[in-house]
Scaffold this active site. Sequence first.
Site, PDB file in Angstrom:
ATOM      1  CG  ASP A 175       1.145  -5.680  -2.226  1.00  0.00           C
ATOM      2  OD1 ASP A 175      -0.068  -5.444  -2.317  1.00  0.00           O
ATOM      3  OD2 ASP A 175       1.986  -4.832  -1.848  1.00  0.00           O
TER       4      ASP A 175
ATOM      5  CG  ASP B 286      -1.106   0.460   1.548  1.00  0.00           C
ATOM      6  OD1 ASP B 286      -0.806  -0.609   2.112  1.00  0.00           O
ATOM      7  OD2 ASP B 286      -0.879   0.683   0.344  1.00  0.00           O
TER       8      ASP B 286
ATOM      9  CG  ASN C  82       0.444  -2.911  -4.845  1.00  0.00           C
ATOM     10  OD1 ASN C  82      -0.225  -2.405  -3.956  1.00  0.00           O
ATOM     11  ND2 ASN C  82       1.550  -3.595  -4.608  1.00  0.00           N
TER      12      ASN C  82
ATOM     13  NE  ARG D 295       3.097   0.964  -6.184  1.00  0.00           N
ATOM     14  CZ  ARG D 295       3.696   0.186  -5.300  1.00  0.00           C
ATOM     15  NH1 ARG D 295       3.634  -1.114  -5.410  1.00  0.00           N
ATOM     16  NH2 ARG D 295       4.325   0.684  -4.287  1.00  0.00           N
TER      17      ARG D 295
HETATM   18  C1  DGJ Z   1       1.270  -1.991  -1.057  1.00  0.00           C
HETATM   19  C2  DGJ Z   1       1.208  -2.589   0.309  1.00  0.00           C
HETATM   20  O1  DGJ Z   1      -0.068  -2.435   0.841  1.00  0.00           O
HETATM   21  C3  DGJ Z   1       2.278  -1.946   1.176  1.00  0.00           C
HETATM   22  O2  DGJ Z   1       2.196  -2.407   2.484  1.00  0.00           O
HETATM   23  C4  DGJ Z   1       3.618  -2.248   0.571  1.00  0.00           C
HETATM   24  O3  DGJ Z   1       3.865  -3.620   0.635  1.00  0.00           O
HETATM   25  C5  DGJ Z   1       3.677  -1.769  -0.856  1.00  0.00           C
HETATM   26  N1  DGJ Z   1       2.573  -2.244  -1.632  1.00  0.00           N
HETATM   27  C6  DGJ Z   1       4.958  -2.194  -1.523  1.00  0.00           C
HETATM   28  O4  DGJ Z   1       5.006  -1.882  -2.850  1.00  0.00           O
END
Ligand code: DGJ
Length: 739
Positions: A479, A549, A481, A444
């Site tokens: 978060d 998500d 990611n 990402r």
């Molecule tokens: C991943 C999260 O799970 C989403 O809900 C959102 O906050 C996005 N990241 C934002 O980049």
Amino acid sequence: MKAFTLALLLSFATLTSSAQVSKVSFDATTKVFRLDGGNVSYVFGVNSRGELQQMYWGGRLGATDTFPAPKPKPEWASFDDSYTTTPQEYAGWGEGLYIEPALKVTFPDGNRDLVLHYASYKTTEHGFDVELKDIEQPIFVTLHYSMDSETGVLARSATIENRGTESVTIEQAAAASWALPAGHYTLNYLTGRWAGEWTLNQEPIQHGERIIESRRGSTSHQANPWFAIEAGTPDEEHGEVWFGALGWSGSWRITVERDQLDAVRVTGGFNPFDFGYVLHPGQSLETPIFYGGYSAHGLGGASRELHLFELKHILPRTASTRGAEMPRVRPVLYNSWEATEFNVNEAGQMALAEKAAALGVDRFVMDDGWFGQRKNDHAGLGDWYVNPQKFPHGLKPLIDKVHSLGMDFGLWVEPEMVNPDSDLYRKHPDWVLHFKGRPETEQRNQLVLNLARPDVRAYIFGFLDKLLTENDIAFLKWDYNRNWSEPGWDAIPANEQKEVYVAFTRNLYSILAELRQKHPNVEIESCSGGGGRVDLGILRYTDEVWPSDNTDPFDRLTIQNGFTYAYTPQVMMSWVTDSPHWMNNRSTSLAYRFLSSMQGSLGIGANINKWTPDETALAKRLIAAYKQVQPTIVRGDLYRLISPLNGSEFSATEDVNRDKSQAVIFAFIHSTQEGRGFPLLKLEGLDPNVEYTLSSIEGKASPNTPTTASGAWWMNHGLVMDQSFRGDFQAAAFRLDKK
Ligand code: DGJ
């Protein structure tokens, strides 16, 4: 072996005596330790070789029942010696051990033989600290046991200490091993992927080893550190179940072994893959905590015990709930992510906030996009200043507006990450996890900051503390990611660099703890692109989690079903979003979307600017109805009445509050086939002698249904749905209240 320090023949320490009397005892003659809590007893002792041997884990035994001293299991053949057949509480890799060791070390001279024998013990507030020592080397291991008096959930962990004069390398360190006698068992565990977390797997435990793990640096979507083992075949409400959950948000591993003699052992802790921890003289290593429990009431009973334990003993409290038995219910929140994605600005957020407040929302959360040069996911992470184009006057006007509408304000952050396109990375390229001179793999478009480094820890704590000090922020959505790649840490000596696996997670916990201490009313959500960081370690510091998500309300039924095997609905955030849904292009009614989300802690994530007056009115009504029964849903006893798994046409859940004065029932139809009516719902967990009045939250019961009937009626006769309850993606919800 050290002599026993305790002269008494039998010493009992009686602990908390609330509803259930919990007790720990040590019999100095037989050298047997026993812990009792809830409906559970756990017994182990010192065998004739001096090893700590597991003896019993199951239903609570009589107060006067005693055990003789444990005997090592006999050698099966020259190929399976007694060391490997005897279930040790915490086996070092040495002697003739062929099963998974709890601890494996290398001494400086290359010796790798570790044989842990009992040394001493101490009674603690809710259990024991039992000290083991290698038969020659000054390596000590203290095993910590602490049993919850109400649920019988046992917390186990180990402290490994080097009291010698030379450094020792730990290659493998578990929190605990659990043992079950020879038998036929079913293993339950949870796996998944992004947007498809919390799949329940059920399989017979076969010979050999089943590994459930994350090598990714964090808990992971792909497997969750929870297991449940049933005697025989799966059953929701009946039969014996042994379960466990590991409190660790770094790389972890749980192994489930059935040995040659059909005995089962579960060992869990740090993942030994790429693990290495140097213990210098005088240093020690704490393992994570491995929680274990037992229920005689199937998987349902097991999850109800775990939920109660989490609510009472794991989840944090804020200043306003300090000392409270339970955490407060989650505010109903609005989050704009699915409506706006990165396209946030002052006017847009204010408009959404007005709409959200009118629905009865309590908390307004601004998601990704508010900081740095963050227009999309290519830039900005690491630069935690308010974007001046989007918020020319800072965050204050928006926060003031949100407050004036009667809501509190929450903000998205992703503290451990950096985009290469950021001022932070340009200034500190060495702050990311990397191997010197090797490519850095982006996921990402981002890299992982090495939180094990003191300067990175200071930076992250610093910006978060400043953000919370300068702004009236009630909630952080934290978060994370991506997973790790190239987990190098070249700022420290080469032989210590693998400590990153421990130090990173410890620093994460310490930042969370310090922030909560300094800002004692702030609440935090653990999100990792959905449910990638949910475990009993992070839940000590975070009030809720984002399970996935994937907010498609039909997919959510299975996602949430899986989630609740391990985690309480209190922490299970669930948003109502738009239809057709981006994930499956599926259209569902607003009522269906609401009822799916109302099974956990409710949020709204739709573009509410587009809602019609009718939709707005329905949402308002359902939010109000939800708030009336929310404590029962999120803190009560959950019964999974009809499973949504295996393509089921129907599913249903029931929540009963703790004094059995209220129950809430949710029923869902996937797709009616051949005109089949909804199955009779025989309710569970009510007081048979209490009269309950039925009312509808959404949908209708059969016209013959009594308005008021006894708990016995609802449980034995059952609730019959109205004939009209048919079709695709239908939902109904009811409440029963003590008359
Ligand atoms: C991943 C999260 O799970 C989403 O809900 C959102 O906050 C996005 N990241 C934002 O980049």
